[in-house]
Design an enzyme around this catalytic site. Structure first.
Site, PDB file in Angstrom:
ATOM      1  N   GLU B  62       0.810  -1.220   0.000  1.00  0.00           N
ATOM      2  CA  GLU B  62       0.000   0.000   0.000  1.00  0.00           C
ATOM      3  C   GLU B  62       0.839   1.264   0.000  1.00  0.00           C
ATOM      4  OE1 GLU B  62      -0.721  -2.699   1.680  1.00  0.00           O
ATOM      5  OE2 GLU B  62      -2.851  -3.150   1.375  1.00  0.00           O
ATOM      6  N   HIS B 131     -11.201  -4.475   9.737  1.00  0.00           N
ATOM      7  CA  HIS B 131     -11.807  -4.367   8.402  1.00  0.00           C
ATOM      8  C   HIS B 131     -13.078  -3.525   8.430  1.00  0.00           C
ATOM      9  CE1 HIS B 131      -8.947  -7.389   7.167  1.00  0.00           C
ATOM     10  NE2 HIS B 131      -9.439  -7.447   5.964  1.00  0.00           N
TER      11      HIS B 131
HETATM   12  C1  LIG Z   1      -2.481  -4.651   4.321  1.00  0.00           C
HETATM   13  C2  LIG Z   1      -3.562  -5.424   3.688  1.00  0.00           C
HETATM   14  N1  LIG Z   1      -3.823  -5.237   2.390  1.00  0.00           N
HETATM   15  C3  LIG Z   1      -4.785  -5.942   1.769  1.00  0.00           C
HETATM   16  C4  LIG Z   1      -5.527  -6.862   2.467  1.00  0.00           C
HETATM   17  C5  LIG Z   1      -6.616  -7.673   1.766  1.00  0.00           C
HETATM   18  N2  LIG Z   1      -6.246  -9.059   1.751  1.00  0.00           N
HETATM   19  C6  LIG Z   1      -6.722  -9.941   2.628  1.00  0.00           C
HETATM   20  S1  LIG Z   1      -6.011 -11.449   2.462  1.00  0.00           S
HETATM   21  C7  LIG Z   1      -5.065 -10.936   1.178  1.00  0.00           C
HETATM   22  C8  LIG Z   1      -4.155 -11.883   0.462  1.00  0.00           C
HETATM   23  C9  LIG Z   1      -3.069 -12.397   1.268  1.00  0.00           C
HETATM   24  O1  LIG Z   1      -2.513 -13.484   0.630  1.00  0.00           O
HETATM   25  P1  LIG Z   1      -1.447 -14.410   1.326  1.00  0.00           P
HETATM   26  O2  LIG Z   1      -0.564 -13.588   2.170  1.00  0.00           O
HETATM   27  O3  LIG Z   1      -0.804 -15.216   0.269  1.00  0.00           O
HETATM   28  O4  LIG Z   1      -2.289 -15.336   2.293  1.00  0.00           O
HETATM   29  P2  LIG Z   1      -3.304 -16.494   1.953  1.00  0.00           P
HETATM   30  O5  LIG Z   1      -4.661 -15.872   1.950  1.00  0.00           O
HETATM   31  O6  LIG Z   1      -2.944 -17.091   0.658  1.00  0.00           O
HETATM   32  O7  LIG Z   1      -3.162 -17.441   3.076  1.00  0.00           O
HETATM   33  C10 LIG Z   1      -5.308  -9.617   0.894  1.00  0.00           C
HETATM   34  C11 LIG Z   1      -4.666  -8.857  -0.172  1.00  0.00           C
HETATM   35  C12 LIG Z   1      -5.251  -7.005   3.840  1.00  0.00           C
HETATM   36  N3  LIG Z   1      -5.931  -7.842   4.608  1.00  0.00           N
HETATM   37  N4  LIG Z   1      -4.255  -6.295   4.407  1.00  0.00           N
END
Ligand SMILES: Cc1ncc(C[n+]2csc(CCOP(=O)(O)OP(=O)(O)O)c2C)c(N)n1
Ligand SMILES: Cc1ncc(C[n+]2csc(CCOP(=O)(O)OP(=O)(O)O)c2C)c(N)n1
Ligand SMILES: [Mg+2]
Ligand SMILES: [Mg+2]
Lengths: 325, 345, 325, 345
Positions: B62, B131
């Protein structure tokens, strides 16, 4: 070589995660669970391997995809389901929901829903450990999405600088929500991301629980002996939709080839085959474990169903320490 | 202009489509911007229509991505940077406050930053503490930024188009629970002015200044109040920075009473600013103290009974107005506003 | 090999920086400059090499230590001094001061006083360039302190992913304020920090202007041809105190050895020797350049002294576009 | 308790020294924390006395270092994380707002976060837009944090000790221009309570609520006003979250008039919160509208004439009070407060 006892423990932990998550998915359509669920299904080998390879006094920090760690560490199933039901007897007393698993008794210090946010906090926990002699190893568990965030690099740099007893555990399931790794990085050797900063990394098969277990054990022993941090990348594949109980195998973001490969190699099947082949576990024993798991889950769901929701008067409790209605 | 009823979400989508059609310098970026969920539908069809150069996914970075948007804007592009939860903006505060808000000023006017940031407030279904936040007051605090919170589909389109056309950084804070509401929206591209508030309902007994989803709750409360002989005027600032002081002050001059309802916490919130404004420039109109309603002073909880206690609601608004008027709260309770939102995003 | 014309241009740019900064330091005790000054003295080779190796349409983004870039790019000296004096005829109209040099005419888009904050912004500028064909190369100039910030890694990752025409120029002067690199990083090969992300890096002598110039030229040509970003580390040594006009050679944080080495090898001397030896520049010519530089600086100081301070009514001008008293 | 006069800076230093002596879990971290400048002198002697494990420099990684401090705090340590400019906190907002402020709550009370963040407001000598900000209102907005702005040397010591002893995250915002002021401070360790405001000067005609360096400006203005027959009461909240509502309301009950002066911008600032508080609970005491003074709505400029126009000052405070009282501003102007600060840090 992982001992036979350990192998069966690992399998049983994985089984527990799988069946619990399946139950969550099954209950979900009833709207009794009003919380965004991120299932650990098909990533149980990592949760189990990490959780069991660490000692009872070690601490873990996780993400919103945290049911697996909670269960594998031995967190009580009742408070897990009760938290999903947002009841007062939940592990967060109904305040956190699915994304904020916690069970400090078993060393799961907390799961956060902001990507990468727990990585520096785990690093601080490792600093505290080091200040007290460094016998406690900390694991920061996160997804492949977390390596996009600057705070990941900042944390690795600090951990290297201070030689902290921390393992950075990356569950690379190929996706951050619906974004494949390749849309977020030119390079995909995540385990190398800390190299230039002085954090050695290695990549492992995340679907083979014995591989996970052994690699964590080794890295933890090294960290405990003052060897500093490690970045451990476990390659797996997210089988369910990012959030929610379902599958979205037809969705355009899916890599058909990886999906097909993943569907053919279920980590729970891999583990089961190991306990059967290596430990000579019988079908009857497997059935008994299934039955026992089912009983525990039934009891946990009953615990959740029976729990009372928090009362409105509890709203401001725990905003500050000691403040409660 | 021909107009028809469309959803808030469709209105955002239409604004983006028209802006991108008219100006090749407009592009959309954000986490998941190009996936099949299409930013809750607000980015529908953009990828097919404008291609991957003009709407693209970003790494989960971000802070840098905000800087990237600022840099592109400085160099003449018109980025629209989208965050599906406003809570993620806390990672981008340095770039927004230290850079975007100050660039033009600290370089003596050398370049403007025509950046648009869209961020969505989440609510309910277990969004929880991380959130569900509404950081508008922080953006209002820092000069150099503009901040709007569209309430109707018409706002959503007209203000997003205005934000994109604006030479300075504009933060557009949308509310997830408004995405499905329907309203009249002109088909043609049009811009709504910054600094203009709307009287959503006229009344003579009390002024309720409410924004975003709180307008829906306030309208519901006003309806109920009307059934009990109390006519509330509902004023929606929409544009929080700049703020339309005149419309607010005029309403209070008429009613003599003010309740401010904001989607966020009250302490130093948008509600504090509006109350302080009226306590200064509208003091002589006031018949009694100014009351504020906002989130209770805790992080957002997940359990429904706690959530109900946490958020301001039609019910609480109506009760508060009765109390302000020193009237007995009638037996018939205000029905709770039911929002259909289900599922995490 | 750098052409002789270029070498002399480089030397003259460096000379201009040195003499201007010396004048700044000389004026400073009079309190006419009420602004925190971060001098470019002894880092002129990097400023000059980068500025001249880039084309006239290329854009640069810098830091609070920005006088060098401003001068080397050919920014007018009058508005620089006037800005230090916080006058209305300054390059920021008296609103920015020493830390916020800008001269868009010569492609210096702005200097920021938040460490690393301009790196993503420069990356965005490179994205804009790429969207318009990629002919403009962007340089992000920053110190060794900036590589501590997460946004540095995030920016490199994005630049690699999108193959952006950007050069990440790290002026490694061994210190962030009074913190040596070694107190901030276990490893000190900064040029390698982007490697795993797909940004090739190289380390160069930052005190030899021809080395800087040639390396930037090469990297810029590659970036312009679509070759993507590069991380260029220039090793130098900060001779002055972090902020202010003086020296603090006795301060405990100083590395005596590095300091001694740096004092023996002044980059301006190195450059002068080159123009004398390679280009056959005479002593008379050198004197003429000195005299010319002095004249320009005298004129710039006079311009600053003569300038009017901004009027209070101008306070709210330029908070927003078009808003002015 | 024996007390003597020491500077604000020495008081901070004494608090740190005593806290570190008493509790081996207390440590200090921050950019430059261990260098010979000793955090403007506030960390004097700590390195020699407690060694490099208990006071250390950090990489320039505000976000991660804040997380590190939170993590150490969760695990039982007592970190004091120092930022020499409050502007740098914008890089740490995610950790402070999404994590530190919410940890205890969202995990149902499982662990507290005994974190102390010290941040210093810069001013003058060309600090400019990015080295001069006062973000207290943002911290006040988010439940779960405590926020204090010590004004006197006594506050500086007593509140820092209280912050370190407190189980929850506390943000201590210091002002660079206060570092050299001198005042009575007890030698022994002592804690001042949160949520307690101080009446710095009694008066009957108008209440001036002012914080941090604005107290100095207000006292100067009050002195001048007194010479012209106007007795201003100066109330200093010191603790902004929790806020001592009672002391403020009592003062306004006495004077009937309120001017609020804050170090930051007014929009959604601490001044807005205090005005809104009184406009609600103190309305009946008010004889006239509440006036706020803060930074003008622009980034902070460098040139002196602009800076003078930008900041609230004794002169502006006195003028505003005369205007509130509808009195002609006397010929003799309030002398400007001269601060000796010279040089960048
Ligand atoms: C700082 C932030 N940006 C965006 C999000 C939205 N978001 C929630 S989960 C996610 C993906 C994360 O992927 P990963 O780290 O690979 O974890 P996985 O869900 O695959 O276990 C995103 C972008 C968030 N929660 N926090
Ligand atoms: C985000 C941020 N944190 C801290 C500071 C305080 N600070 C100013 S300059 C500086 C050191 C930067 O060192 P480096 O990047 O090596 O640049 P140099 O001064 O050596 O040119 C620091 C820490 C800042 N300006 N911004
Ligand atoms: Mg993933
Ligand atoms: Mg440096």
């Amino acid at each position: 070589m992982t001992s036979l006892k350990t192998l069966t423990d690992l399998y049983r932990a994985m089984l527990r995660i799988r069946r619990a998550e399946e139950r969550v998915a099954q209950i979900y359509p009833t709207d009794k669970i009003q919380s965004p669920i991120h299932l650990s299904i098909a990533q149980e080998a990592i949760a189990a391997g990490v959780s069991l390879a660490l000692g009872p006094d070690d601490h873990l920090y996780g993400t919103y995809r945290g049911h697996g760690l909670y269960i594998a560490r031995g967190g009580a199933l009742g408070p897990l389901f009760a938290e999903l039901y947002a009841k007062d007897n939940g592990c967060c007393r109904g305040k956190g929901g699915s994304m904020h698993m916690v069970s400090t008794d078993v060393g799961l210090m907390g799961c956060s829903a902001i990507v990468a946010s727990n990585i520096p906090i785990a690093t601080g926990a490792a600093l505290a450990s080091k200040m007290e002699g460094g016998k406690r190893v900390i694991a920061a568990d996160f997804g492949d999405g977390a390596v996009d965030e600057g705070v990941f690099f900042e944390s690795l740099n600090f951990a290297a600088l201070k030689k902290l007893p921390i393992l950075f555990v990356c569950e690379n399931n190929n996706y951050a929500v619906n974004s494949p790794l390749s849309t977020r990085h030119l390079t995909t050797e995540l385990f190398r991301f800390g190299e230039a900063l002085g954090v050695p990394g290695e990549r492992f098969d995340g679907d083979d629980v014995s591989v996970v277990y052994e690699s964590v054990r080794k890295a933890a022993a090294s960290a405990r002996a003052g060897g500093g941090p490690r970045l451990l990348e476990y390659v797996t594949y997210r089988r369910h939709e990012h959030v929610g109980p379902g599958l979205d195998h037809q969705a355009p973001y899916r890599d058909r080839e990886k999906l097909a490969r993943a569907m053919k190699r279920d980590p729970l099947d891999v583990a089961r085959a190991m306990v059967v082949e290596r430990c000579g576990v019988t079908a009857a024993q497997l059935d008994e474990w299934e039955a026992e798991t089912k009983r525990d889950i039934d009891a946990a769901v009953a615990f959740a169903e029976a729990g009372a929701p928090p009362r409105p008067e509890q709203l401001l409790d725990d905003v500050y320490t000691g403040a409660s209605a | 202009m021909t107009s028809r009823k469309i959803t808030y979400c469709a209105a955002i989508n239409e604004a983006l489509t028209q802006a991108m059609e008219r100006d090749p310098k407009v592009f959309v970026m954000g986490i998941g911007a190009d996936d099949h969920k299409e930013l809750f539908g607000s980015a529908k069809g953009l990828l097919q229509r404008f291609g991957p150069e003009r709407i693209f996914d970003t790494p989960i970075s971000e802070s840098a991505m905000t800087g990237v948007a600022i840099g592109a804007a400085l160099e003449g592009m018109k980025p629209v940077h989208v965050h599906i939860r406003a809570d993620f903006l806390y990672l981008a505060m340095d770039q927004l406050f230290n850079m975007a808000a100050k660039w033009r000023y600290m370089f003596g006017g050398s370049r403007s930053v025509p950046l648009v940031v869209r961020a969505v407030i989440g609510r309910s279904w277990g969004q929880g503490a991380q959130h569900s936040q509404s950081p508008q007051s922080m953006f209002m605090h820092v000069p150099g930024l503009k901040v709007v919170m569209p309430t109707t589909p018409r706002d959503a389109k007209g203000l997003l188009l205005a934000a994109i056309a604006d030479p300075d950084p504009v933060v557009v804070i949308e509310h997830r629970l408004l995405y499905d509401i329907v309203g009249e929206v002109p088909e043609e591209p049009f811009e709504l002015p910054f600094g203009k508030a709307y009287v959503r309902r006229e009344g003579k007994d009390v002024t309720i200044v409410a924004n975003s989803y709180m307008v829906a709750e306030s309208m519901k409360a006003a309806e109920f109040l009307s059934g009990h002989g109390v006519e509330a005027e509902v004023v929606d600032p929409v544009s929080l920075s700049p703020l339309d002081e005149r419309t607010i002050l005029e309403s209070v001059r008429k009613t003599g009473r003010l309740l401010v309802v904001d989607t966020s916490w009250t302490a130093c919130g948008a509600s504090a600013e509006i109350a302080a404004l009226v306590a200064d420039k509208g003091f002589d109109s006031l018949k009694q103290g100014i009351v504020r309603l906002g989130q209770q002073p805790s992080p957002c909880p997940v359990a429904k009974p706690l959530e109900d206690a946490f958020y301001p609601s039609a019910r609480k608004i109506a009760r508060t107005v009765f109390e302000m008027l020193d009237r007995r709260v009638p037996e018939a309770e205000v029905p709770a506003l039911t929002h259909k939102f289900r599922g995490p995003f």
